[in-house]
Design a protein around this motif. Structure first.
Motif, PDB file in Angstrom:
ATOM      1  N   THR A  27      14.071   5.597  -2.976  1.00 53.25           N
ATOM      2  CA  THR A  27      14.009   6.848  -3.734  1.00 53.25           C
ATOM      3  C   THR A  27      12.624   7.108  -4.317  1.00 53.25           C
ATOM      4  OG1 THR A  27      14.643   5.817  -5.851  1.00 53.25           O
ATOM      5  CG2 THR A  27      16.427   6.532  -4.385  1.00 53.25           C
ATOM      6  N   LEU A  28      11.703   6.176  -4.129  1.00 52.40           N
ATOM      7  CA  LEU A  28      10.372   6.293  -4.728  1.00 52.40           C
ATOM      8  C   LEU A  28       9.270   6.501  -3.700  1.00 52.40           C
ATOM      9  CD1 LEU A  28      10.672   3.377  -7.328  1.00 52.40           C
ATOM     10  CD2 LEU A  28      10.953   5.816  -7.753  1.00 52.40           C
ATOM     11  N   THR A  29       9.611   6.629  -2.433  1.00 47.97           N
ATOM     12  CA  THR A  29       8.588   6.787  -1.396  1.00 47.97           C
ATOM     13  C   THR A  29       8.003   8.198  -1.404  1.00 47.97           C
ATOM     14  OG1 THR A  29      10.250   7.391   0.259  1.00 47.97           O
ATOM     15  CG2 THR A  29       9.670   5.062   0.088  1.00 47.97           C
ATOM     16  N   SER A  30       6.704   8.281  -1.135  1.00 53.08           N
ATOM     17  CA  SER A  30       6.026   9.577  -1.082  1.00 53.08           C
ATOM     18  C   SER A  30       4.788   9.460  -0.204  1.00 53.08           C
ATOM     19  CB  SER A  30       5.626  10.035  -2.481  1.00 53.08           C
ATOM     20  OG  SER A  30       4.796  11.189  -2.415  1.00 53.08           O
ATOM     21  N   LYS A  31       4.713  10.275   0.830  1.00 50.98           N
ATOM     22  CA  LYS A  31       3.552  10.249   1.717  1.00 50.98           C
ATOM     23  C   LYS A  31       2.294  10.739   1.009  1.00 50.98           C
ATOM     24  CE  LYS A  31       6.109  10.856   6.060  1.00 50.98           C
ATOM     25  NZ  LYS A  31       6.301  11.725   7.251  1.00 50.98           N
ATOM     26  N   SER A  32       2.466  11.583   0.000  1.00 46.89           N
ATOM     27  CA  SER A  32       1.301  12.199  -0.650  1.00 46.89           C
ATOM     28  C   SER A  32       0.854  11.471  -1.918  1.00 46.89           C
ATOM     29  CB  SER A  32       1.628  13.659  -1.005  1.00 46.89           C
ATOM     30  OG  SER A  32       2.732  13.730  -1.900  1.00 46.89           O
ATOM     31  N   TRP A  33       1.592  10.427  -2.327  1.00 43.24           N
ATOM     32  CA  TRP A  33       1.260   9.768  -3.590  1.00 43.24           C
ATOM     33  C   TRP A  33      -0.006   8.919  -3.455  1.00 43.24           C
ATOM     34  CZ3 TRP A  33       1.292   4.435  -4.934  1.00 43.24           C
ATOM     35  CH2 TRP A  33       1.116   4.188  -6.304  1.00 43.24           C
ATOM     36  N   GLU A  34      -0.989   9.182  -4.296  1.00 41.55           N
ATOM     37  CA  GLU A  34      -2.206   8.370  -4.418  1.00 41.55           C
ATOM     38  C   GLU A  34      -2.820   8.005  -3.058  1.00 41.55           C
ATOM     39  OE1 GLU A  34      -3.987   7.671  -6.898  1.00 41.55           O
ATOM     40  OE2 GLU A  34      -2.753   7.891  -8.700  1.00 41.55           O
ATOM     41  N   THR A  35      -2.932   8.976  -2.156  1.00 42.74           N
ATOM     42  CA  THR A  35      -3.442   8.668  -0.816  1.00 42.74           C
ATOM     43  C   THR A  35      -4.876   8.134  -0.845  1.00 42.74           C
ATOM     44  OG1 THR A  35      -4.041  11.012  -0.599  1.00 42.74           O
ATOM     45  CG2 THR A  35      -1.938  10.305   0.355  1.00 42.74           C
ATOM     46  N   LYS A  36      -5.697   8.609  -1.772  1.00 48.11           N
ATOM     47  CA  LYS A  36      -7.098   8.190  -1.816  1.00 48.11           C
ATOM     48  C   LYS A  36      -7.266   6.803  -2.430  1.00 48.11           C
ATOM     49  CE  LYS A  36      -9.063  12.852  -1.991  1.00 48.11           C
ATOM     50  NZ  LYS A  36      -9.927  13.798  -2.758  1.00 48.11           N
ATOM     51  N   ARG A  37      -6.367   6.456  -3.345  1.00 44.84           N
ATOM     52  CA  ARG A  37      -6.523   5.177  -4.048  1.00 44.84           C
ATOM     53  C   ARG A  37      -5.450   4.162  -3.692  1.00 44.84           C
ATOM     54  NH1 ARG A  37      -7.257   6.498 -10.358  1.00 44.84           N
ATOM     55  NH2 ARG A  37      -5.171   7.402 -10.058  1.00 44.84           N
ATOM     56  N   ARG A  38      -4.616   4.499  -2.731  1.00 46.43           N
ATOM     57  CA  ARG A  38      -3.461   3.649  -2.445  1.00 46.43           C
ATOM     58  C   ARG A  38      -3.870   2.244  -2.025  1.00 46.43           C
ATOM     59  NH1 ARG A  38       1.054   5.969   1.482  1.00 46.43           N
ATOM     60  NH2 ARG A  38       1.009   7.577  -0.139  1.00 46.43           N
ATOM     61  N   GLU A  39      -4.877   2.115  -1.157  1.00 43.20           N
ATOM     62  CA  GLU A  39      -5.285   0.785  -0.712  1.00 43.20           C
ATOM     63  C   GLU A  39      -5.959  -0.003  -1.836  1.00 43.20           C
ATOM     64  OE1 GLU A  39      -4.247  -0.648   1.982  1.00 43.20           O
ATOM     65  OE2 GLU A  39      -3.177   1.232   2.341  1.00 43.20           O
ATOM     66  N   LEU A  40      -6.636   0.683  -2.760  1.00 41.98           N
ATOM     67  CA  LEU A  40      -7.198   0.008  -3.919  1.00 41.98           C
ATOM     68  C   LEU A  40      -6.077  -0.548  -4.798  1.00 41.98           C
ATOM     69  CD1 LEU A  40     -10.028   2.521  -4.949  1.00 41.98           C
ATOM     70  CD2 LEU A  40     -10.328   0.257  -3.925  1.00 41.98           C
ATOM     71  N   ILE A  41      -5.011   0.249  -4.939  1.00 45.87           N
ATOM     72  CA  ILE A  41      -3.855  -0.187  -5.731  1.00 45.87           C
ATOM     73  C   ILE A  41      -3.212  -1.402  -5.077  1.00 45.87           C
ATOM     74  CG2 ILE A  41      -1.534   0.480  -6.470  1.00 45.87           C
ATOM     75  CD1 ILE A  41      -2.657   3.378  -6.693  1.00 45.87           C
ATOM     76  N   ALA A  42      -3.039  -1.339  -3.744  1.00 47.37           N
ATOM     77  CA  ALA A  42      -2.419  -2.453  -3.024  1.00 47.37           C
ATOM     78  C   ALA A  42      -3.272  -3.715  -3.136  1.00 47.37           C
ATOM     79  CB  ALA A  42      -2.206  -2.078  -1.559  1.00 47.37           C
ATOM     80  N   SER A  43      -4.602  -3.547  -3.074  1.00 53.60           N
ATOM     81  CA  SER A  43      -5.499  -4.693  -3.188  1.00 53.60           C
ATOM     82  C   SER A  43      -5.384  -5.343  -4.563  1.00 53.60           C
ATOM     83  CB  SER A  43      -6.943  -4.255  -2.934  1.00 53.60           C
ATOM     84  OG  SER A  43      -7.843  -5.325  -3.127  1.00 53.60           O
ATOM     85  N   TYR A  44      -5.290  -4.538  -5.588  1.00 56.00           N
ATOM     86  CA  TYR A  44      -5.109  -5.061  -6.952  1.00 56.00           C
ATOM     87  C   TYR A  44      -3.841  -5.905  -7.019  1.00 56.00           C
ATOM     88  CZ  TYR A  44      -4.885  -4.844 -12.107  1.00 56.00           C
ATOM     89  OH  TYR A  44      -4.836  -5.154 -13.455  1.00 56.00           O
ATOM     90  N   LEU A  45      -2.755  -5.380  -6.450  1.00 53.56           N
ATOM     91  CA  LEU A  45      -1.475  -6.095  -6.467  1.00 53.56           C
ATOM     92  C   LEU A  45      -1.559  -7.414  -5.693  1.00 53.56           C
ATOM     93  CD1 LEU A  45       0.895  -3.043  -5.873  1.00 53.56           C
ATOM     94  CD2 LEU A  45       0.569  -4.274  -8.029  1.00 53.56           C
ATOM     95  N   LYS A  46      -2.260  -7.398  -4.581  1.00 52.91           N
ATOM     96  CA  LYS A  46      -2.378  -8.604  -3.761  1.00 52.91           C
ATOM     97  C   LYS A  46      -3.174  -9.701  -4.475  1.00 52.91           C
ATOM     98  CE  LYS A  46      -2.317  -6.219   0.722  1.00 52.91           C
ATOM     99  NZ  LYS A  46      -3.151  -5.833   1.891  1.00 52.91           N
TER     100      LYS A  46
END
Length: 270
Positions: A27-46
């Motif tokens: 219910t939380l998926t979104s193709k348009s959410w944070e597209t520019k910073r998404r990989e930066l967010i994922a890297s932080y989490l990793k």
């Protein structure tokens, strides 16, 4: 006086059964959410520090890919390491407060002294909350409390709605509250809190009351302005305030005491 226990904010812990209050990643998926910073967010989490390890690998709820077995932290938030996969692969949205926190760190997870942190950290409620903006949380809380007051005024004894349970946590208050437990063995017996906490017998609660008269997840305390909202979480023995059984929830003030089985909990401020 000893420093209060650290309450790490959980995110990315998904529902396992209907009514447990945890979100469904679908219910939380979104193709348009944070597209520019998404990989930066994922890297932080990793790259968060490893806080704990589970016994087995978890699988993605959306594609069944292996998602690791560690739990990570930045000293403020805690999450399963597979959350990076949900963000990068499926665009699962995170709380705005968390993304803003990452941005302030330059999207570089800070170094954490995990050993020291574990000595301070309190058992935590594994609910992934904070998925609404603070403005939306305020609106929901106002609606919920107005509804509760109207029901009380009209003598309506039905259990109040679960808006607060399902999607929010309390907005952090500027002046923290204290909860002190007496009557049963408790870890910790005294805790400072500026947002919602859960008390119960289960080790995942923020405050663990070690007595059979207390349910596994007995009560939630939600700081709200100059009051604390007390929510019975469906406990077996209920919650009593001023000798009366709480139906759903009740607002209490500084110095008030509630009873959970053989335990008494007093709320106050330093």
């Amino acid at each position: 006086m000893a420093a209060p226990p650290v309450l790490l904010r959980p995110v990315g812990f998904w529902t396992t059964r209907q009514g447990d209050g945890l979100p469904d990643p679908a219910t939380l998926t979104s193709k348009s959410w944070e597209t520019k910073r998404r990989e930066l967010i994922a890297s932080y989490l990793k790259n968060g520090a490893v806080l704990d390890e589970a016994d087995e690998l978890s699988e993605c709820r959306l594609c069944q890919e292996s998602c690791g077995y560690r739990e990570r932290t930045d000293g403020v938030w805690r999450w399963p390491e597979g959350l990076a996969h949900y963000v990068s692969r499926h665009g699962v949205k995170l709380p705005p407060e968390l993304v803003e926190h990452m941005a302030r760190q330059g999207f570089k997870a800070p170094a954490v002294d995990v050993r020291q942190l574990k000595e301070q950290v309190a058992p935590t409620d594994p609910r992934a909350t904070g998925l609404l903006s603070q403005g939306a949380v305020a609106a929901v809380l106002d609606e919920l409390m107005t509804d509760q007051r109207n029901r009380t005024a009209t003598g309506d004894q039905r259990r109040p709605g679960s808006l607060l349970d399902d999607a929010t946590e309390a907005i952090p208050v500027q002046r923290p509250w204290l909860a002190t437990v007496q009557g049963v063995p408790t870890k910790p017996a005294r805790i400072q809190f500026d947002r919602a906490i859960v008390l119960g017998r289960d080790r995942t609660c923020d405050v663990v009351l070690q007595h059979q008269s207390v349910s596994r997840r007995h009560v939630r305390l939600v700081p709200w302005r100059d009051r604390v909202i007390v929510q019975d979480l469906g406990s077996s023995n209920g919650v009593r305030h001023r000798g009366k059984l709480v139906t759903g929830q009740v607002e209490i003030k500084e110095g008030d005491t509630i009873a959970l089985g053989q335990a008494t909990v007093t709320v106050g401020r330093e």
